[in-house]
Enzyme design. Structure first.
Site, short mmCIF file in Angstrom:
data_model
loop_
_atom_site.label_atom_id
_atom_site.label_comp_id
_atom_site.label_asym_id
_atom_site.label_seq_id
_atom_site.Cartn_x
_atom_site.Cartn_y
_atom_site.Cartn_z
N SER A 125 1.86 -2.18 -2.77
CA SER A 125 0.49 -1.80 -3.12
C SER A 125 -0.04 -2.69 -4.24
O SER A 125 0.74 -3.16 -5.09
CB SER A 125 0.50 -0.34 -3.59
OG SER A 125 -0.69 -0.01 -4.24
N TYR A 150 3.81 7.30 -8.41
CA TYR A 150 3.80 6.71 -7.07
C TYR A 150 3.85 5.18 -7.18
O TYR A 150 4.67 4.52 -6.54
CB TYR A 150 2.54 7.16 -6.30
CG TYR A 150 2.22 6.26 -5.14
CD1 TYR A 150 2.98 6.30 -3.97
CD2 TYR A 150 1.18 5.32 -5.21
CE1 TYR A 150 2.71 5.45 -2.91
CE2 TYR A 150 0.91 4.47 -4.17
CZ TYR A 150 1.68 4.54 -3.02
OH TYR A 150 1.41 3.68 -1.99
N LYS A 154 6.74 1.97 -6.10
CA LYS A 154 6.48 0.72 -5.36
C LYS A 154 7.01 -0.47 -6.16
O LYS A 154 7.61 -1.39 -5.60
CB LYS A 154 4.99 0.55 -5.09
CG LYS A 154 4.42 1.56 -4.11
CD LYS A 154 4.94 1.30 -2.71
CE LYS A 154 4.63 2.46 -1.77
NZ LYS A 154 5.35 2.38 -0.50
P1 NAD Z 1 1.31 8.16 5.75
O1 NAD Z 1 1.69 9.31 4.89
O2 NAD Z 1 0.28 8.38 6.79
O3 NAD Z 1 2.62 7.56 6.45
C1 NAD Z 1 3.89 7.63 5.86
C2 NAD Z 1 4.86 8.16 6.93
O4 NAD Z 1 6.17 8.23 6.38
C3 NAD Z 1 4.50 9.56 7.41
O5 NAD Z 1 4.48 9.57 8.83
C4 NAD Z 1 5.62 10.45 6.88
O6 NAD Z 1 5.89 11.54 7.72
C5 NAD Z 1 6.76 9.46 6.78
N1 NAD Z 1 7.79 9.80 5.79
C6 NAD Z 1 7.60 10.15 4.49
N2 NAD Z 1 8.78 10.37 3.89
C7 NAD Z 1 9.74 10.11 4.82
C8 NAD Z 1 11.14 10.15 4.80
N3 NAD Z 1 11.82 10.51 3.70
N4 NAD Z 1 11.82 9.84 5.93
C9 NAD Z 1 11.16 9.49 7.06
N5 NAD Z 1 9.82 9.44 7.13
C10 NAD Z 1 9.11 9.75 6.02
O7 NAD Z 1 0.88 6.97 4.77
P2 NAD Z 1 0.21 5.56 5.09
O8 NAD Z 1 -1.14 5.55 4.46
O9 NAD Z 1 0.36 5.23 6.51
O10 NAD Z 1 1.12 4.63 4.19
C11 NAD Z 1 2.23 3.92 4.72
C12 NAD Z 1 2.93 3.20 3.59
O11 NAD Z 1 2.01 2.31 2.98
C13 NAD Z 1 3.46 4.10 2.48
O12 NAD Z 1 4.68 3.59 2.01
C14 NAD Z 1 2.39 3.98 1.41
O13 NAD Z 1 2.90 4.24 0.14
C15 NAD Z 1 1.97 2.53 1.57
N6 NAD Z 1 0.62 2.27 1.05
C16 NAD Z 1 -0.43 3.01 1.50
C17 NAD Z 1 -1.71 2.78 0.99
C18 NAD Z 1 -2.88 3.62 1.42
O14 NAD Z 1 -3.89 3.63 0.71
N7 NAD Z 1 -2.85 4.31 2.56
C19 NAD Z 1 -1.90 1.78 0.03
C20 NAD Z 1 -0.80 1.01 -0.39
C21 NAD Z 1 0.46 1.27 0.14
N1 UFG Z 2 -13.28 7.82 -5.55
C1 UFG Z 2 -14.35 8.66 -5.79
N2 UFG Z 2 -14.28 9.93 -5.26
C2 UFG Z 2 -13.24 10.38 -4.52
C3 UFG Z 2 -12.15 9.50 -4.27
C4 UFG Z 2 -12.21 8.23 -4.83
O1 UFG Z 2 -15.31 8.30 -6.45
O2 UFG Z 2 -13.26 11.54 -4.08
C5 UFG Z 2 -13.35 6.45 -6.07
C6 UFG Z 2 -12.23 6.09 -7.02
O3 UFG Z 2 -12.57 6.47 -8.34
C7 UFG Z 2 -12.12 4.58 -6.82
C8 UFG Z 2 -12.50 4.39 -5.34
O4 UFG Z 2 -13.21 5.56 -4.98
O5 UFG Z 2 -13.08 3.93 -7.59
C9 UFG Z 2 -11.28 4.26 -4.43
O6 UFG Z 2 -10.40 5.35 -4.67
P1 UFG Z 2 -9.19 5.69 -3.69
O7 UFG Z 2 -8.52 6.91 -4.21
O8 UFG Z 2 -9.65 5.70 -2.28
O9 UFG Z 2 -8.27 4.42 -3.84
P2 UFG Z 2 -7.55 3.86 -5.14
O10 UFG Z 2 -8.04 2.47 -5.33
O11 UFG Z 2 -7.57 4.77 -6.29
O12 UFG Z 2 -6.09 3.96 -4.59
C10 UFG Z 2 -5.34 2.88 -4.35
C11 UFG Z 2 -4.35 3.14 -3.19
C12 UFG Z 2 -3.17 3.92 -3.67
C13 UFG Z 2 -2.66 3.41 -4.99
C14 UFG Z 2 -3.75 3.49 -5.99
C15 UFG Z 2 -3.26 3.14 -7.39
O13 UFG Z 2 -4.98 3.82 -2.11
O14 UFG Z 2 -2.14 3.76 -2.70
O15 UFG Z 2 -4.74 2.58 -5.57
O16 UFG Z 2 -4.09 3.64 -8.36
F1 UFG Z 2 -1.64 4.11 -5.48
#
Ligand code: NAD
Ligand code: UFG
Length: 338
Positions: A125, A150, A154
């Site tokens: 991330s 969280y 990472k």
């Molecule tokens: P998600 O929660 O939809 O997918 C994660 C999956 O992992 C789920 O299907 C869950 O059931 C599974 N899981 C969780 N713990 C587990 C375990 N112990 N064993 C087996 N399966 C397990 O999330 P996502 O948005 O698809 O994110 C995927 C990855 O990308 C994650 O590692 C997340 O931290 C990372 N990531 C997501 C974002 C975002 O904004 N969505 C941003 C940066 C990084």
């Molecule tokens: N925001 C709002 N209202 C909401 C939700 C978000 O105004 O209800 C704003 C936040 O303040 C930010 C922007 O929308 O300015 C994006 O927020 P998100 O929560 O969608 O995303 P972030 O950038 O905070 O989150 C990202 C990743 C995470 C990571 C995090 C670290 O999605 O995986 O950055 O801070 F952990």
């Protein structure tokens, strides 16, 4: 063609990546405990691809279940999505996050080593960057101490993987530093389905649009940005999924550990996202300004040139596409996969 183990493959980004893997002719084995996802997502992936994948219900914290998967399937590479990702929750129950995201990952890497599988793409991330850096963020900039547990998990897993690759030249590891994944597959059959109240902006906006939430709270309108609201680099989940295929191809032909930013290189403010959503989809989003959210930075967007130059990857979708596809998914599935 390769056989890929996708941990967390039933989740939001994982399901989109499984679809692109199948479309590209790879074989897919999904390993997921379904703690934050539904098997229905995988049924839909198979329907869209008109191909089958193997689903194994299991937990990355359980070595026997992992070892069994490697014994039963001749795996060439692993894409590791499994983990917990709720920032607020990670502050309340840090040990659960350390166990799932750090110990679970270490367990996976042990099973990989045992099975002789050394090619890995890891979901990292943009949160690993030191907050003192100014956007556009590039991969040579320092990492810092993330403001939440969280993000800390990472960073630790990234550092573990760097050390692993230094210690053993057989490893070939991609650290993909995602910016803000949004959007859904154009069919509207798969998309983001958060449990409970969404933490992230996009699912909150679509749930207001569909009538599940009353109004959006915009966290802070006094940042030093174009309109005072936070700026982020939103990336279409299909572009992100494709970045995994590109990283996989790169890693199957290389050694070592390397990080790539996956973003569009363009920042959008919260107000711009809300206004563009209304304009593209013809739906009004009720909102109010609320205080800043703890841990948020004003601006975060990527320098994505390393990924473009080295991975043969290029984001295809605009913010309008992302917002249209997010709404298409939510409209067709007002209650997600339920
Ligand atoms: P998600 O929660 O939809 O997918 C994660 C999956 O992992 C789920 O299907 C869950 O059931 C599974 N899981 C969780 N713990 C587990 C375990 N112990 N064993 C087996 N399966 C397990 O999330 P996502 O948005 O698809 O994110 C995927 C990855 O990308 C994650 O590692 C997340 O931290 C990372 N990531 C997501 C974002 C975002 O904004 N969505 C941003 C940066 C990084
Ligand atoms: N925001 C709002 N209202 C909401 C939700 C978000 O105004 O209800 C704003 C936040 O303040 C930010 C922007 O929308 O300015 C994006 O927020 P998100 O929560 O969608 O995303 P972030 O950038 O905070 O989150 C990202 C990743 C995470 C990571 C995090 C670290 O999605 O995986 O950055 O801070 F952990």
């Amino acid at each position: 063609m390769a056989r890929i183990l996708v941990t967390g493959g039933a989740g939001y980004i994982g399901s989109h990546t499984c679809l692109e893997l199948l479309n590209a002719g790879h074989e897919v084995v999904v390993f997921d405990n379904l703690s934050n996802s539904s098997e229905e997502a995988l049924h839909r992936v198979q329907k869209l691809a008109d191909k089958t994948l193997v689903f194994v219900k299991g937990d990355i914290r359980h070595p026997d279940e992992l070892d069994q998967v490697f014994q039963n399937h001749q795996i060439d590479a692993v894409i590791h999505f499994a983990g917990l990702k709720a920032v607020g929750e990670s502050q309340q129950i840090p040990l659960v996050y350390f166990d799932n995201n750090i110990a679970g990952s270490a367990q996976l890497f042990k099973s990989m080593e045992k099975a002789g599988v050394f090619t890995l793409v890891f979901s990292s991330s943009a949160t690993v960057y030191d907050e003192a850096n100014h956007s556009p963020l590039n991969e040579t900039m320092s990492t810092g101490m993330p403001s939440n547990n969280y993000g800390y998990t990472k960073l630790i897993v990234e550092q573990m993987l760097e050390k692993l690759a230094q210690a053993d030249a057989r490893w070939s590891i991609a650290l993909l530093r995602y910016f803000n994944p949004v959007g859904a597959h154009q069919s509207g059959l798969i998309g983001e389905d958060p449990q409970g109240i969404p933490n992230n902006l996009m699912p909150y906006v679509t749930q207001v649009a569909v009538g599940r939430r009353e109004k959006l709270s915009i966290y802070g309108n006094d940042y030093d940005t174009i309109d005072g609201t936070g700026v982020r680099d939103y990336i279409h989940v299909v572009d992100l999924a494709n970045a995994h295929l590109c990283a996989l191809n790169n890693r199957l032909a290389a050694q070592g550990c390397r990080a790539w930013n996956i973003g569009t290189g363009h920042g959008s403010s919260v107000l711009e996202v809300k206004n563009t959503f209304e304009q593209v989809n013809g739906v009004a989003i009720a909102f109010e300004f609320a205080p800043r959210r703890a841990g948020d930075v004003a601006t975060s967007f990527a320098d994505n040139r390393r990924a473009i130059n080295e991975l043969d990857w290029q984001p295809q979708y605009t913010l309008k596409d992302m917002l249209a596809d997010s709404w298409n998914w939510q409209k067709q599935n007002p209650n997600g996969f339920n």
